[in-house]
Design a protein around this motif. Structure first.
Motif, PDB file in Angstrom:
ATOM      1  N   THR A 493       1.123  -0.982  -0.032  1.00 56.19           N
ATOM      2  CA  THR A 493       0.302  -0.169   0.107  1.00 56.19           C
ATOM      3  C   THR A 493       0.563   1.256   0.523  1.00 56.19           C
ATOM      4  N   VAL A 494       0.783   2.222  -0.835  1.00 54.63           N
ATOM      5  CA  VAL A 494       1.076   3.490  -0.986  1.00 54.63           C
ATOM      6  C   VAL A 494       0.404   4.849  -0.977  1.00 54.63           C
ATOM      7  N   GLU A 495       0.646   5.548  -0.199  1.00 55.75           N
ATOM      8  CA  GLU A 495      -0.290   6.138   0.494  1.00 55.75           C
ATOM      9  C   GLU A 495       0.440   8.113   0.571  1.00 55.75           C
ATOM     10  N   GLY A 496       0.640   8.594  -0.462  1.00 52.08           N
ATOM     11  CA  GLY A 496       1.233  10.370  -0.227  1.00 52.08           C
ATOM     12  C   GLY A 496       2.928   9.449  -0.864  1.00 52.08           C
ATOM     13  N   GLY A 497       3.169   8.655  -1.441  1.00 60.48           N
ATOM     14  CA  GLY A 497       4.438   8.472  -2.247  1.00 60.48           C
ATOM     15  C   GLY A 497       5.398   7.627  -0.480  1.00 60.48           C
ATOM     16  N   TYR A 498       4.351   7.263   0.619  1.00 62.20           N
ATOM     17  CA  TYR A 498       5.042   6.339   1.529  1.00 62.20           C
ATOM     18  C   TYR A 498       4.363   5.158   1.263  1.00 62.20           C
ATOM     19  N   LEU A 499       5.247   4.128   1.961  1.00 68.24           N
ATOM     20  CA  LEU A 499       5.082   2.950   2.398  1.00 68.24           C
ATOM     21  C   LEU A 499       4.363   2.713   3.376  1.00 68.24           C
ATOM     22  N   ALA A 500       2.876   2.455   3.019  1.00 67.67           N
ATOM     23  CA  ALA A 500       2.148   2.133   4.215  1.00 67.67           C
ATOM     24  C   ALA A 500       2.184   0.813   5.050  1.00 67.67           C
ATOM     25  N   LEU A 501       2.623   0.581   5.983  1.00 63.09           N
ATOM     26  CA  LEU A 501       2.288  -0.888   6.675  1.00 63.09           C
ATOM     27  C   LEU A 501       1.544  -0.866   7.506  1.00 63.09           C
ATOM     28  N   LYS A 502       0.371  -1.262   7.059  1.00 60.89           N
ATOM     29  CA  LYS A 502      -1.107  -0.795   9.086  1.00 60.89           C
ATOM     30  C   LYS A 502      -0.775  -2.155   9.775  1.00 60.89           C
ATOM     31  N   SER A 503      -0.207  -2.908   9.217  1.00 61.98           N
ATOM     32  CA  SER A 503      -0.510  -3.494  10.527  1.00 61.98           C
ATOM     33  C   SER A 503       0.771  -3.703  11.313  1.00 61.98           C
ATOM     34  N   CYS A 504       1.574  -3.071  11.809  1.00 59.68           N
ATOM     35  CA  CYS A 504       3.086  -3.058  11.859  1.00 59.68           C
ATOM     36  C   CYS A 504       3.040  -3.534  13.071  1.00 59.68           C
ATOM     37  N   LYS A 505       3.519  -4.528  13.652  1.00 55.37           N
ATOM     38  CA  LYS A 505       3.765  -4.548  15.146  1.00 55.37           C
ATOM     39  C   LYS A 505       5.090  -5.095  15.735  1.00 55.37           C
ATOM     40  N   SER A 506       5.302  -5.400  17.468  1.00 55.37           N
ATOM     41  CA  SER A 506       6.178  -5.192  18.192  1.00 55.37           C
ATOM     42  C   SER A 506       7.004  -6.650  17.665  1.00 55.37           C
ATOM     43  N   GLY A 507       8.769  -6.764  17.410  1.00 55.53           N
ATOM     44  CA  GLY A 507       9.045  -7.791  16.895  1.00 55.53           C
ATOM     45  C   GLY A 507       9.094  -7.725  14.673  1.00 55.53           C
ATOM     46  N   ASP A 508       8.313  -7.297  14.568  1.00 55.96           N
ATOM     47  CA  ASP A 508       8.355  -7.443  13.108  1.00 55.96           C
ATOM     48  C   ASP A 508       9.558  -7.621  12.159  1.00 55.96           C
ATOM     49  N   GLN A 509      10.403  -7.738  11.126  1.00 59.26           N
ATOM     50  CA  GLN A 509      11.201  -7.412  10.537  1.00 59.26           C
ATOM     51  C   GLN A 509      10.821  -7.317   9.636  1.00 59.26           C
ATOM     52  N   ILE A 510      11.003  -5.909   8.714  1.00 54.06           N
ATOM     53  CA  ILE A 510      11.044  -5.234   7.747  1.00 54.06           C
ATOM     54  C   ILE A 510      11.894  -4.949   7.043  1.00 54.06           C
ATOM     55  N   GLU A 511      12.428  -5.647   5.723  1.00 55.11           N
ATOM     56  CA  GLU A 511      13.485  -5.182   4.527  1.00 55.11           C
ATOM     57  C   GLU A 511      12.592  -4.521   3.714  1.00 55.11           C
ATOM     58  N   ILE A 512      12.936  -3.813   3.268  1.00 55.77           N
ATOM     59  CA  ILE A 512      12.496  -1.991   1.568  1.00 55.77           C
ATOM     60  C   ILE A 512      13.892  -2.561   1.006  1.00 55.77           C
ATOM     61  N   THR A 513      13.781  -2.828  -0.161  1.00 56.27           N
ATOM     62  CA  THR A 513      14.945  -2.594  -0.846  1.00 56.27           C
ATOM     63  C   THR A 513      14.214  -1.649  -2.259  1.00 56.27           C
TER      64      THR A 513
END
Ligand SMILES: [Zn+2]
Length: 637
Positions: A493-513
């Protein structure tokens, strides 16, 4: 808690606010982390050694010690105060710094120099007592006070309220008494106090500082400041001192660039505290005027050496670019305020462009030499008439505003990376470090990256609540991939040019390339100085054709580029061990007589031989300067 500039906003309706805590990991082998570490251990101590050697500090001691002789420019105190601000932010990165620069002794000197009524300015105190407040157009008394106040605010935020904060408040109270309320209008020909007073208001909640700033801002354009000119310092036409037009009508960036940008910071600060939307609207118009038609590809502003000023739209000469380091730093600080006010991604994109090109290129890779002026084309046989147009980075300048400005920005750069509001956490800039909030929705994120060398960003979510995590997709990025806990996000999901991670929670590991490819950049048709040329970009970094990286037998000024040729890239390391990518492209070498004549009636092209061109990021050019450099490169037809 680790608060930085603009961190105590009181307004409730902004898009987002700065966060409570940010810290870079200085063991990380990435560009900005290393720079911040070296800024604290090398740049700031270097600046203070200059301040001592060149009498900047003893000028303040001379106020109460007639045996000392005052030397240098009439506004030299401003560089002491700006350097103290840099040292205070940087003291968080080098525990020995304050002792190294004899911080406490300098504060004693400043405290002793202050008049009983709060006034402090060593030039007027020593050279011309009877001239105090009589040359507001160019005397720089309020400008210097502004830097004192910003240093005092920094002390309060990092070290706790101490001597510097007390001196600042005492001077600010004098300013309120003398120029606030119903007193006749007055303001300074060099804006700076306006933004500083609002920062002091944020720190103290004393409305008098906000009101004085508002009065000084709203009175511009009446011609009053222009009339306060004794002729002692230099001529001050209204546009040069930002007294040509009301801030409510001023939609074009004109005049002295640093003054325009410092004024804009004050206007945005006023908007952020009063929510007077008309101020924001006119400033956004000015941003479009300056960014779209008066800014260099490297993020430089200031086309004219004369009056250090903006030029006409599309007047952007590459060889004579003034593009002062301070102007781009102030542009960066203005854009941060615009970003907080609006949430419009274009401001974060521009901050990145400014940071990794002009601002990064201003400083040598030994971190103690600096450019004042940052051209996009340097001729091999350049003759510098004045120090600010030198071919090499210099360890100091006759007017040395830029090094302390670099020092204070780099020392606080982590505070410009992330913001938040009750529903979102926004990652605008990609820095390797820890970011956290202390609101009633606490969160904590560790970011890992070697940006801008790599387009990879890892986010380790230590703690998170109900907010949406948003990550800026850079303006240059054509494709990206997001992976959460090892699983690719198929339809991000992209909102206003930002990648939106709506269900982000403690412990998540996110990798963006973010896919980083080399590409050609073409000038606007009206950009006469660069017509028929191209530039090269990879991610946020603009590249330069620099003689240092090409054979001495192949002079940069004889080279043309084949603008559809393939890029051959190679990872290399700078002297500090930080990786970056250099690139080779095909071009031709023109067999030319350098002695001229400059023109001919013969339309035949000179003979040319195929050759490979080596380009490096603009930030790396000239370490050391060994000849010419150009960003916009003529194309083979
Ligand atoms: Zn400067």
């Amino acid at each position: 808690m680790n608060r930085g500039p603009v961190s105590q906003l009181t307004s409730g309706k902004l898009h987002s606010k700065p966060i409570a805590s940010a810290a870079l990991d200085h063991d990380a082998n990435s560009f900005m982390n290393h720079w911040q570490k070296m800024n604290a251990s090398v740049t700031v101590p270097h600046i203070f050694s200059k301040l001592y050697d060149l009498s900047y500090i003893s000028n303040l001691a001379a106020v109460v010690d007639p045996s000392l002789k005052r030397k240098g420019m009439w506004f030299s105190d401003s560089d002491v105060f700006k350097s103290l601000e840099a040292a205070i932010w940087a003291s968080q990165h080098d525990a020995s710094l304050l002792q190294k620069i004899k911080f406490d002794e300098i504060l004693q000197i400043i405290s002793r120099a202050q008049d009983p009524d709060g006034y402090i300015n060593s030039w007027f105190q020593i050279e011309a007592r009877d001239q105090q407040w009589k040359d507001l157009a160019s005397g720089h008394e309020m400008y210097t006070a502004g830097h004192l106040i910003q240093a005092g605010v920094a002390e309060s935020r990092v070290l706790g309220k101490g001597k510097l904060f007390d001196v600042s408040v005492k001077f600010a109270d004098l300013l309120v008494k003398k120029f606030g309320g119903d007193t006749p209008y007055a303001a300074d020909g060099h804006p700076e106090l306006e933004t500083a007073l609002i920062e002091l208001y944020r720190e103290t909640e004393n409305q008098a500082y906000l009101k004085l700033s508002e009065k000084m801002l709203e009175g511009r354009g009446t011609g009053y400041i222009s009339s306060q000119n004794t002729g002692r310092f230099h001529p001050s036409p209204p546009v040069y001192i930002q007294d040509h037009m009301s801030i409510r009508e001023s939609a074009h960036a004109v005049g002295h660039c640093v003054r325009q940008m410092y004024l804009n910071m004050g206007v945005l600060d006023l908007f952020m505290e009063t929510e007077d939307k008309a101020l924001l609207d006119i400033q956004e118009k000015m941003w479009e005027d300056s960014t779209y038609t008066k800014m260099y590809l490297t993020g430089g502003v200031g086309s004219r050496h004369r009056d250090e000023s903006f030029g006409d739209p599309f007047e952007l000469p590459n060889d004579r670019a003034y593009a002062e380091t301070c102007a781009s730093i102030a542009y960066y600080m203005w854009n941060w305020r615009l970003l907080l006010a609006t949430g419009n991604k274009r401001y974060a994109d521009l901050m990145e462009q400014l940071c990794y090109n002009l601002i990064a290129g201003s400083t040598s890779q030994d971190f103690k030499r600096f450019f004042y002026s940052n051209p996009l084309h340097r001729r091999a046989d350049h003759l510098a008439a004045f120090d600010e147009e030198s071919s090499e980075r210099m360890d100091w300048y006759r007017v040395s505003c830029c090094p302390p400005n670099i020092g204070r920005l780099v020392a606080s750069i982590e505070h410009y990376a992330v913001s938040e509001n009750p529903t979102e956490v926004l990652v605008h800039q990609f820095l390797h470090g820890d970011f956290a909030s202390d609101t009633n929705q606490p969160w904590k994120i560790s970011a890992m990256t070697s940006y801008p060398h790599s387009g990879s960003l890892k986010l380790d979510i230590k703690e998170f609540g109900e907010q949406v995590l948003k990550v800026r997709i850079p303006q240059w990025c054509k494709s990206f991939q997001a992976v959460v806990n090892g699983k690719k996000v198929d339809s991000p999901t992209v909102e206003g040019g930002y990648l939106a991670l709506k269900s982000c929670k403690s412990g998540d590991q996110i990798e963006i390339t973010f896919a980083m490819e080399f590409e050609y950049v073409y000038p606007h048709e009206l950009l006469d100085a660069s017509r028929g040329m191209v530039a090269v970009r990879r991610g946020p970094e603009i590249y330069a054709l620099d003689q240092s990286w090409n054979s001495p037998d192949v002079l940069v000024e004889h080279l043309k580029i084949i603008a559809d040729s393939k890029f051959k890239s190679e990872i290399t390391k700078d002297p500090n061990g930080i990786e970056f990518t250099k690139v080779t492209v095909n071009g031709s070498y023109l067999d030319l007589e350098r002695s001229g004549p400059s023109y001919t009636t013969d339309s035949a092209s000179p003979s040319a031989q195929p050759v490979e061109l080596v380009l490096v990021p603009y930030s790396r050019w000239g370490n050391p300067v060994t000849g010419g450099m150009r960003v916009w490169i003529p194309r083979v037809n």
